[in-house]
Design a protein around this motif. Structure first.
Motif, PDB file in Angstrom:
ATOM      1  N   ASP A  49      -1.766   6.984   0.633  1.00 32.23           N
ATOM      2  CA  ASP A  49      -2.984   6.576  -0.077  1.00 32.23           C
ATOM      3  C   ASP A  49      -2.975   6.995  -1.544  1.00 32.23           C
ATOM      4  O   ASP A  49      -4.005   7.333  -2.128  1.00 32.23           O
ATOM      5  CB  ASP A  49      -4.235   7.145   0.610  1.00 32.23           C
TER       6      ASP A  49
ATOM      7  N   TYR B 164       6.372   3.182  -1.055  1.00 34.46           N
ATOM      8  CA  TYR B 164       5.355   2.159  -0.866  1.00 34.46           C
ATOM      9  C   TYR B 164       5.707   1.321   0.346  1.00 34.46           C
ATOM     10  O   TYR B 164       6.846   1.350   0.820  1.00 34.46           O
ATOM     11  CB  TYR B 164       5.193   1.291  -2.122  1.00 34.46           C
TER      12      TYR B 164
ATOM     13  N   ASP C 200       0.837  -1.197   0.000  1.00 27.45           N
ATOM     14  CA  ASP C 200       0.000   0.000   0.000  1.00 27.45           C
ATOM     15  C   ASP C 200       0.870   1.244   0.000  1.00 27.45           C
ATOM     16  O   ASP C 200       2.100   1.179   0.059  1.00 27.45           O
ATOM     17  CB  ASP C 200      -0.988   0.000   1.162  1.00 27.45           C
TER      18      ASP C 200
ATOM     19  N   GLU D 264      -4.536   2.259  -4.729  1.00 26.26           N
ATOM     20  CA  GLU D 264      -5.342   1.267  -4.025  1.00 26.26           C
ATOM     21  C   GLU D 264      -4.437   0.171  -3.456  1.00 26.26           C
ATOM     22  O   GLU D 264      -3.474  -0.254  -4.118  1.00 26.26           O
ATOM     23  CB  GLU D 264      -6.364   0.637  -4.967  1.00 26.26           C
ATOM     24  N   PRO D 265      -4.716  -0.314  -2.239  1.00 23.95           N
ATOM     25  CA  PRO D 265      -3.913  -1.415  -1.694  1.00 23.95           C
ATOM     26  C   PRO D 265      -3.913  -2.619  -2.635  1.00 23.95           C
ATOM     27  O   PRO D 265      -4.901  -2.907  -3.309  1.00 23.95           O
ATOM     28  CB  PRO D 265      -4.627  -1.736  -0.370  1.00 23.95           C
TER      29      PRO D 265
END
Length: 581
Positions: free
Chosen positions: A537, A559, A533, A540-541
């Motif tokens: 944000d 990341y 992830d 998207e994971p």
């Protein structure tokens, strides 16, 4: 433990463009007819990658559009003999190796015949459709459709005898020779041709599955590819049996049990693999090389792009000999040799990371100290003539291979994996350039002797890679680099002659990575699943499972990778590779 969670059809889901993709000939026809409504004279150009089924395209789509004039661009193509003469220097007489082509597609067409076709288009009224490989050479198109095809699908059509090379009636020719012509010439030339077309195409037509096409608007395609460069993703792996293949992948990846074995898996070779883009209910399959060709900078990063151009230089693949046989004994060419003989600007340096190893598994690596090089070459030549078996115990080092060992294999080092091993091969991409020195007296699955290139191999073996040198420089060079709460990082190579850096991370808690401006390629080598992830944000994971290879584009930046699901609280490990700065 059976790891059937391995995803054989990973997709990139593209949000917001669901109404810009269609599946099935009827929906595709309607989409084009809607675009054509009340358009007056319109030239629709449907350019194609070589291997697209033109008869199906014409019968199921073009004829339904009711064109006033229909032109197959191949009418202007040079004759088969003319093409053969033009390409003879690139084709060579060798069964496997050619010379990379620098041709442009228009060189394969007759200028006068192209002009005649252009004149027909100019004089026509109503709807004009020009189709086939090179169609955009006839007219740029008021509406441009590009019909694409993955290289792996082309190879399947080669194998069934359905497909010969473009411009050649050679469907029954040796598959290796047809593959050679595609690899060294056709794919290079057509990638050059299609790159500017994809940048402006109104539609991309996915023709991989017979009678089951899909189409996406060019705008949606380009948006989808741009999105892909901003997030982790996987390409579509493909699996293939081989004379030495094993049983590990069949069990762990839930593959077809009817197959005798699986020798290879290309888990991250964008030049060969496909990329699946999901637009709502429609799945579009394209060559993942399209992403490299159209968006190399955000994918690869500035430094990697400046060095390699629109080529993905890192390859992750699997070699399975568990319950199988030894790989061929082989060597890869030195940089100057591959440049001078084959037109490739970098060579296939590689390494073997052991995902699994049975008791007694070994890796053959380098020559034994004190041997006479000419005696070894003579022994290989005698073996190739069928006079005797190669005396590998006399000439070649064997090292025990255990789970999580890492063997470095710079070009010029003789090597192979023995039986009983599941190898994650981390290497530079030009995988075709393997000089087999000895193949243990086997025939291929086609019943033919497997090609041995002792004459090439003899020119590139580095005889200084003997027992002492290999032990010191190439076997299990793990060095602690950094650690933190619940994680530690180890440098594992590769050798200083190789441009790929590799790191192993052990972790039971989240660990933060950064692309540092260059593409990262990783594989989850320990643990059932992990979550990738963004600390901010930004994407998207993304969930990865054991043994899955995934790509982190350079543009992603920071990341994080964490144990996930059933792996929570366990110790996991990733292997990460990138191009050294």
């Amino acid at each position: 433990m059976k790891h059937a969670t391995y995803d054989k059809y990973p997709e990139v889901r593209i949000a917001g463009w669901e109404n810009q993709a269609w599946s099935g000939w009827q929906a595709i026809q309607q989409a084009l007819k809607t675009r054509l409504a009340d358009a007056g004279k319109t030239v629709v150009v449907i350019d194609c990658y070589p291997g697209v089924r033109l008869e199906e395209l014409r019968e199921q789509l073009i004829d339904k559009l009711g064109p006033a004039l229909l032109i197959n661009a191949e009418a202007a193509r040079l004759s088969e003999n003319h093409l053969h003469d033009l390409l003879a220097q690139n084709l060579t007489d060798d069964r496997v190796f050619g010379v990379l082509s620098c041709h442009q597609l228009d060189e394969f067409f007759c200028p006068d015949r192209l002009d005649a076709l252009r004149h027909e288009v100019d004089q026509a009224q109503g709807l004009v459709v020009v189709y086939g490989p090179g169609a955009a050479l006839v007219h740029e198109g008021d509406i441009l459709v590009y019909a694409d095809l993955a290289r792996w699908e082309i190879q399947q059509r080669f194998r069934t005898g359905e497909l010969g090379n473009w411009g050649a009636s050679n469907e029954s020719e040796d598959v290796l020779r047809r593959y050679k012509r595609a690899f060294f010439i056709e794919w290079r030339v057509f990638d050059r041709h299609k790159t500017p077309l994809l940048k402006r195409a109104d539609f991309l037509l996915d023709t991989n599955a017979a009678d089951s096409p899909a189409m996406v608007s060019g705008e949606a395609l380009r948006h989808g590819l741009q999105q892909t460069t901003q997030q982790p993703f996987r390409v579509v792996p493909f699996f293939d049996p081989g004379v030495w293949g094993g049983q590990w992948m069949k069990d762990k990846f839930d593959l077809d049990p009817a197959k005798p074995n699986y020798a290879w898996c290309f888990d991250c070779v964008p030049e060969e693999n496909s990329l699946l883009l999901r637009f709502g209910d429609v799945r579009i399959e394209i060559p993942s090389q399209d992403l490299v060709l159209l968006y190399p900078r955000p994918l690869l990063g500035e430094k990697v792009h400046s060095r390699f151009g629109a080529e993905f230089p890192i390859r992750f693949d699997f070699l399975d000999t568990v319950g199988g046989q030894n790989l061929s004994f082989q060597v890869h060419p030195l940089t100057e040799y591959i440049q001078q003989h084959f037109g490739m600007h970098y060579t296939q340096d590689e390494s073997y990371y052991m995902l699994e190893a049975e008791p007694g598994a070994e890796v053959y690596l380098g020559t034994r100290t004190g041997i006479d090089p000419q005696e070894m070459l003579d022994d290989l030549a005698s073996a190739q003539r069928g006079e005797k078996a190669f005396d590998d115990e006399k000439f070649v080092n064997r090292f025990p291979a255990r789970k999580h060992d890492h063997f470095l294999i710079p070009a010029g080092t003789v090597h192979c994996s023995g039986s009983g091993a599941m190898v994650l091969e981390i290497s530079a991409t030009p995988y075709i350039f393997t000089f087999k020195l000895w193949d243990w007296g086997r025939l291929g699955l086609d019943g033919l002797p497997r090609p041995v290139h002792l004459e090439h191999g003899a020119q590139v073996i580095d005889w200084q890679r003997d027992t002492a040198w290999v032990t010191e420089h190439l076997v299990n060079h793990f060095e602690p680099v950094a650690d933190g709460d619940g994680w530690r990082e180890e440098r594992t190579g590769l050798h200083e002659r190789e441009f790929i850096e590799t790191r192993r991370h052990w972790f039971s808690k989240p660990v933060v990575h950064h692309t540092r401006g260059g593409v990262n390629v990783l594989n989850l080598v320990e643990g059932s699943e992990a979550l990738v992830d963004s600390p901010t944000d930004a994407f998207e994971p993304f969930i990865v499972h054991y043994a899955e290879t995934f790509i982190i584009p350079a543009a992603v930046g920071e990341y994080r990778i964490s144990p996930y699901g059933s792996a929570a609280g366990q110790q996991l490990a990733t292997m990460k590779a990138w191009v050294r700065g």
